[in-house]
Write a protein that holds these residues in place. Sequence first.
Motif, PDB file in Angstrom:
ATOM      1  N   ALA A  55      16.079 -53.120 -85.380  1.00  0.00           N
ATOM      2  CA  ALA A  55      14.806 -52.581 -85.865  1.00  0.00           C
ATOM      3  C   ALA A  55      14.888 -51.065 -86.033  1.00  0.00           C
ATOM      4  N   LEU A  56      15.465 -50.389 -85.064  1.00  0.00           N
ATOM      5  CA  LEU A  56      15.567 -48.935 -85.111  1.00  0.00           C
ATOM      6  C   LEU A  56      16.379 -48.464 -86.317  1.00  0.00           C
ATOM      7  N   LEU A  57      17.525 -49.083 -86.532  1.00  0.00           N
ATOM      8  CA  LEU A  57      18.443 -48.653 -87.589  1.00  0.00           C
ATOM      9  C   LEU A  57      18.177 -49.363 -88.919  1.00  0.00           C
ATOM     10  N   ASN A  58      17.259 -50.345 -88.900  1.00  0.00           N
ATOM     11  CA  ASN A  58      16.921 -51.113 -90.094  1.00  0.00           C
ATOM     12  C   ASN A  58      18.158 -51.754 -90.718  1.00  0.00           C
ATOM     13  N   SER A  59      19.010 -52.290 -89.848  1.00  0.00           N
ATOM     14  CA  SER A  59      20.216 -52.992 -90.314  1.00  0.00           C
ATOM     15  C   SER A  59      20.681 -53.950 -89.232  1.00  0.00           C
ATOM     16  N   GLU A  60      21.508 -54.867 -89.652  1.00  0.00           N
ATOM     17  CA  GLU A  60      22.097 -55.836 -88.728  1.00  0.00           C
ATOM     18  C   GLU A  60      23.464 -55.314 -88.281  1.00  0.00           C
ATOM     19  N   PRO A  61      23.946 -55.753 -87.122  1.00  0.00           N
ATOM     20  CA  PRO A  61      25.286 -55.340 -86.695  1.00  0.00           C
ATOM     21  C   PRO A  61      26.344 -55.891 -87.644  1.00  0.00           C
ATOM     22  N   TYR A  62      27.445 -55.152 -87.754  1.00  0.00           N
ATOM     23  CA  TYR A  62      28.523 -55.638 -88.608  1.00  0.00           C
ATOM     24  C   TYR A  62      29.600 -56.362 -87.812  1.00  0.00           C
ATOM     25  N   LYS A  63      29.530 -56.251 -86.486  1.00  0.00           N
ATOM     26  CA  LYS A  63      30.581 -56.876 -85.685  1.00  0.00           C
ATOM     27  C   LYS A  63      30.086 -57.129 -84.265  1.00  0.00           C
ATOM     28  N   ARG A  64      30.518 -58.276 -83.728  1.00  0.00           N
ATOM     29  CA  ARG A  64      30.321 -58.615 -82.318  1.00  0.00           C
ATOM     30  C   ARG A  64      31.705 -58.943 -81.773  1.00  0.00           C
ATOM     31  N   GLU A  65      31.982 -58.458 -80.572  1.00  0.00           N
ATOM     32  CA  GLU A  65      33.321 -58.674 -80.039  1.00  0.00           C
ATOM     33  C   GLU A  65      33.305 -58.604 -78.519  1.00  0.00           C
ATOM     34  N   ALA A  66      34.067 -59.487 -77.887  1.00  0.00           N
ATOM     35  CA  ALA A  66      34.283 -59.422 -76.445  1.00  0.00           C
ATOM     36  C   ALA A  66      35.622 -58.728 -76.213  1.00  0.00           C
ATOM     37  N   VAL A  67      35.641 -57.818 -75.262  1.00  0.00           N
ATOM     38  CA  VAL A  67      36.887 -57.166 -74.856  1.00  0.00           C
ATOM     39  C   VAL A  67      37.134 -57.618 -73.418  1.00  0.00           C
ATOM     40  N   GLU A  68      37.884 -58.694 -73.296  1.00  0.00           N
ATOM     41  CA  GLU A  68      38.096 -59.333 -71.997  1.00  0.00           C
ATOM     42  C   GLU A  68      38.739 -58.393 -70.982  1.00  0.00           C
ATOM     43  N   SER A  69      39.670 -57.569 -71.422  1.00  0.00           N
ATOM     44  CA  SER A  69      40.371 -56.671 -70.493  1.00  0.00           C
ATOM     45  C   SER A  69      39.425 -55.665 -69.850  1.00  0.00           C
ATOM     46  N   GLU A  70      38.316 -55.351 -70.525  1.00  0.00           N
ATOM     47  CA  GLU A  70      37.346 -54.387 -70.005  1.00  0.00           C
ATOM     48  C   GLU A  70      36.100 -55.074 -69.446  1.00  0.00           C
ATOM     49  N   HIS A  71      36.060 -56.403 -69.526  1.00  0.00           N
ATOM     50  CA  HIS A  71      34.905 -57.179 -69.058  1.00  0.00           C
ATOM     51  C   HIS A  71      33.619 -56.687 -69.715  1.00  0.00           C
ATOM     52  N   VAL A  72      33.662 -56.663 -71.052  1.00  0.00           N
ATOM     53  CA  VAL A  72      32.518 -56.154 -71.806  1.00  0.00           C
ATOM     54  C   VAL A  72      32.343 -56.947 -73.099  1.00  0.00           C
TER      55      VAL A  72
END
Length: 134
Positions: free
Chosen positions: A24-41
């Motif tokens: 809503a703030l940026l008036n756009s959708e994310p371009y990427k979703r990703e899990a970084v298992e090594s960083e637990h994030v």
Amino acid sequence: MMNNVEHIGIAVADLVAAEVVYSALLNSEPYKREAVESEHVATVFFKVNQTKIELLEATSPDSAIARFIEKKGEGIHHIAFEVEDILAEMERLRNAGFTLLNEVPKPGADNKLVCFVHPRSANGVLIELCQEIR
């Protein structure tokens, strides 16, 4: 040499809720979703022109993001700079007296090799160096 700000990392407690807010703030959708298992994030990336915003949610209670939120609450976690040669930049910073949190670059989100500069060395700001994995 640092070329430009690659992204700003924001620690969030609830990635789904934060994604709604930033969409809503940026008036756009994310371009990427990703899990970084090594960083637990888990991460979500937005792009506004050339600026990227990375939302980070801990996937483990012992992750750096979980510890950050526990100590400081949600908010800006790091500023990342794009570099052409991460090894050369790490050496330059070591020689200049900066404390690096990584001895060697490691794989990060968004197809990058990354290294972090300790906040003690940068007036309380965690700095990330990013190099595109070729």
